[in-house]
Design a protein around this motif. Structure first.
Motif, short mmCIF file in Angstrom:
data_model
loop_
_atom_site.label_atom_id
_atom_site.label_comp_id
_atom_site.label_asym_id
_atom_site.label_seq_id
_atom_site.Cartn_x
_atom_site.Cartn_y
_atom_site.Cartn_z
N GLN A 191 91.49 52.91 67.83
CA GLN A 191 92.11 54.16 67.38
C GLN A 191 92.68 54.96 68.55
O GLN A 191 92.05 55.88 69.07
CB GLN A 191 91.11 55.00 66.60
CG GLN A 191 90.68 54.39 65.29
CD GLN A 191 89.64 55.23 64.59
OE1 GLN A 191 89.59 56.43 64.72
NE2 GLN A 191 88.77 54.57 63.84
N MET A 213 97.18 57.50 67.24
CA MET A 213 97.40 57.57 65.80
C MET A 213 98.41 58.67 65.48
O MET A 213 98.51 59.67 66.18
CB MET A 213 96.09 57.84 65.07
CG MET A 213 95.09 56.70 65.12
SD MET A 213 95.57 55.28 64.13
CE MET A 213 95.30 55.90 62.48
N ASP A 234 98.74 61.42 63.68
CA ASP A 234 97.91 62.36 62.93
C ASP A 234 98.69 63.28 61.99
O ASP A 234 98.15 63.75 60.99
CB ASP A 234 97.07 63.22 63.90
CG ASP A 234 95.91 62.43 64.50
OD1 ASP A 234 95.70 61.28 64.08
OD2 ASP A 234 95.22 62.97 65.38
N SER A 245 101.27 61.35 56.83
CA SER A 245 100.37 60.97 55.74
C SER A 245 100.13 59.47 55.83
O SER A 245 100.87 58.75 56.53
CB SER A 245 101.00 61.31 54.39
OG SER A 245 102.13 60.46 54.15
N GLY A 246 99.12 58.99 55.12
CA GLY A 246 98.86 57.55 55.12
C GLY A 246 100.06 56.76 54.64
O GLY A 246 100.43 55.74 55.23
N LYS A 258 97.13 63.83 55.41
CA LYS A 258 97.50 63.55 56.79
C LYS A 258 96.41 62.75 57.49
O LYS A 258 95.22 62.98 57.27
CB LYS A 258 97.76 64.86 57.54
CG LYS A 258 99.05 65.55 57.10
CD LYS A 258 99.36 66.74 57.98
CE LYS A 258 100.71 67.35 57.58
NZ LYS A 258 101.06 68.52 58.42
N ILE A 259 96.82 61.83 58.32
CA ILE A 259 95.88 60.96 59.02
C ILE A 259 94.92 61.78 59.87
O ILE A 259 93.75 61.41 60.05
CB ILE A 259 96.64 59.93 59.88
CG1 ILE A 259 97.32 58.90 58.96
CG2 ILE A 259 95.71 59.21 60.86
CD1 ILE A 259 98.20 57.90 59.68
N TYR A 284 91.67 62.38 58.27
CA TYR A 284 90.84 61.22 57.92
C TYR A 284 89.58 61.14 58.79
O TYR A 284 89.60 61.55 59.96
CB TYR A 284 91.62 59.91 58.12
CG TYR A 284 92.70 59.62 57.10
CD1 TYR A 284 92.92 60.43 56.00
CD2 TYR A 284 93.51 58.49 57.23
CE1 TYR A 284 93.91 60.15 55.07
CE2 TYR A 284 94.51 58.19 56.32
CZ TYR A 284 94.71 59.03 55.24
OH TYR A 284 95.69 58.73 54.33
N LYS A 342 90.48 56.10 59.20
CA LYS A 342 91.51 55.75 60.18
C LYS A 342 91.48 54.25 60.48
O LYS A 342 92.53 53.61 60.63
CB LYS A 342 91.32 56.54 61.47
CG LYS A 342 91.72 58.00 61.37
CD LYS A 342 91.53 58.72 62.70
CE LYS A 342 92.00 60.17 62.60
NZ LYS A 342 91.82 60.90 63.88
N ILE A 354 93.06 52.42 57.55
CA ILE A 354 94.52 52.51 57.50
C ILE A 354 95.15 51.62 58.57
O ILE A 354 96.24 51.07 58.38
CB ILE A 354 95.01 53.98 57.61
CG1 ILE A 354 96.38 54.15 56.93
CG2 ILE A 354 95.09 54.45 59.04
CD1 ILE A 354 96.35 54.19 55.44
#
Length: 254
Positions: free
Chosen positions: A98, A101, A103, A106-107, A145-146, A149, A154, A157
């Motif tokens: 990770q 990312m 952030d 959205s996914g 939104k990531i 998460y 995370k 995804i």
């Protein structure tokens, strides 16, 4: 008749040997990160196991084409990946640790962006994103939104983007790092149900992540492959009853 049977068996074996690493070495200035690595990957789940600094990330980056070896070749169906270029990259799915990312995405937006980079046609985009979201059980949070998460979400995804486009080779780098036990089990379950028609390489230093799901374990220490076999065979060779004991016996001083 016997010759025909042997010919068919030979052809089958050659086809099943999909990914080959031949005499792979990698040097950084005066440090040898990998030393004469020879591996053959067929369809199945492989656990790449070793302590931090053993060369796992270097090996994975060479397999994914993100890094060139100092010596040796990576071959897909007998062809050097340097010649295959984009056609080889289209076969790959990679879930790094990770880092970096998106952030603010959205996914769904993140997966759409990654699918576009992979060249998935627009007409297939929505169905493909829905497929991978369902696979990692994240349809309900796809529009969040990531950055909101959890660590486990995370990681899921990242696995979802790795399997976009149904790649033949999936590489997962420390997929359960920093996760609580419940999330680790969820990730492990997702890995174990990946298609048998793929090569799945899972790099980790957490023995329990791969003991129950891997068809073969690759043990790496100080840049060298010290053994490759099933969990049962490794336990028998080392006269112990679990992979954890194998790890402690071989890497306990690391």
């Amino acid at each position: 008749m016997v010759k025909i049977v042997f010919k068919i068996l030979k052809e089958f074996m050659e086809v099943s040997k999909l990914l080959e690493l031949e005499h792979i070495s990698k040097e950084y200035k005066n440090k040898k990160a990998l030393k004469d690595v020879n591996l053959i990957f067929e369809n199945g789940i492989y656990g790449l196991l070793g302590p931090n600094g053993a060369g796992k990330s270097t090996l994975m980056n060479i397999i994914t084409g993100n890094l060139s070896p100092t010596q040796g070749n990576v071959k897909w169906n007998k062809e050097d990946i340097k010649k295959l270029r984009a056609s080889y990259r289209s076969l790959l799915g990679f879930a790094p640790q990770q880092q970096g990312m998106y952030d603010s995405f959205s996914g769904t937006r993140f997966l759409s962006y990654m699918a576009t980079l992979k060249g998935i046609p627009k007409k297939e985009l929505n169905n493909e994103i829905k497929r991978v979201l369902n696979y990692v059980n994240m349809m309900e949070v796809k529009d969040q939104k990531i950055g909101t998460y959890s660590g486990g979400m995370k990681q899921r995804i990242l696995i979802a983007q790795a399997i976009l486009g149904n790649p033949k080779i999936v590489v997962l780098d420390e997929p359960t790092a920093g996760l609580d036990p419940k999330e680790r089990v969820r990730i492990r379950e997702r890995i174990s149900t990946l298609s048998k028609e793929k090569i799945i390489l899972v790099s980790t230093h957490v023995v329990s992540d791969i003991e129950s799901v891997a068809n073969k374990i690759i043990l790496i220490k100080k840049g060298k492959i010290i053994d490759t076999d099933s969990v049962e065979a490794l336990c028998e060779k080392n006269n112990v009853s679990s992979l954890e004991e194998v790890y402690m016996k071989l890497f306990g001083d690391e």
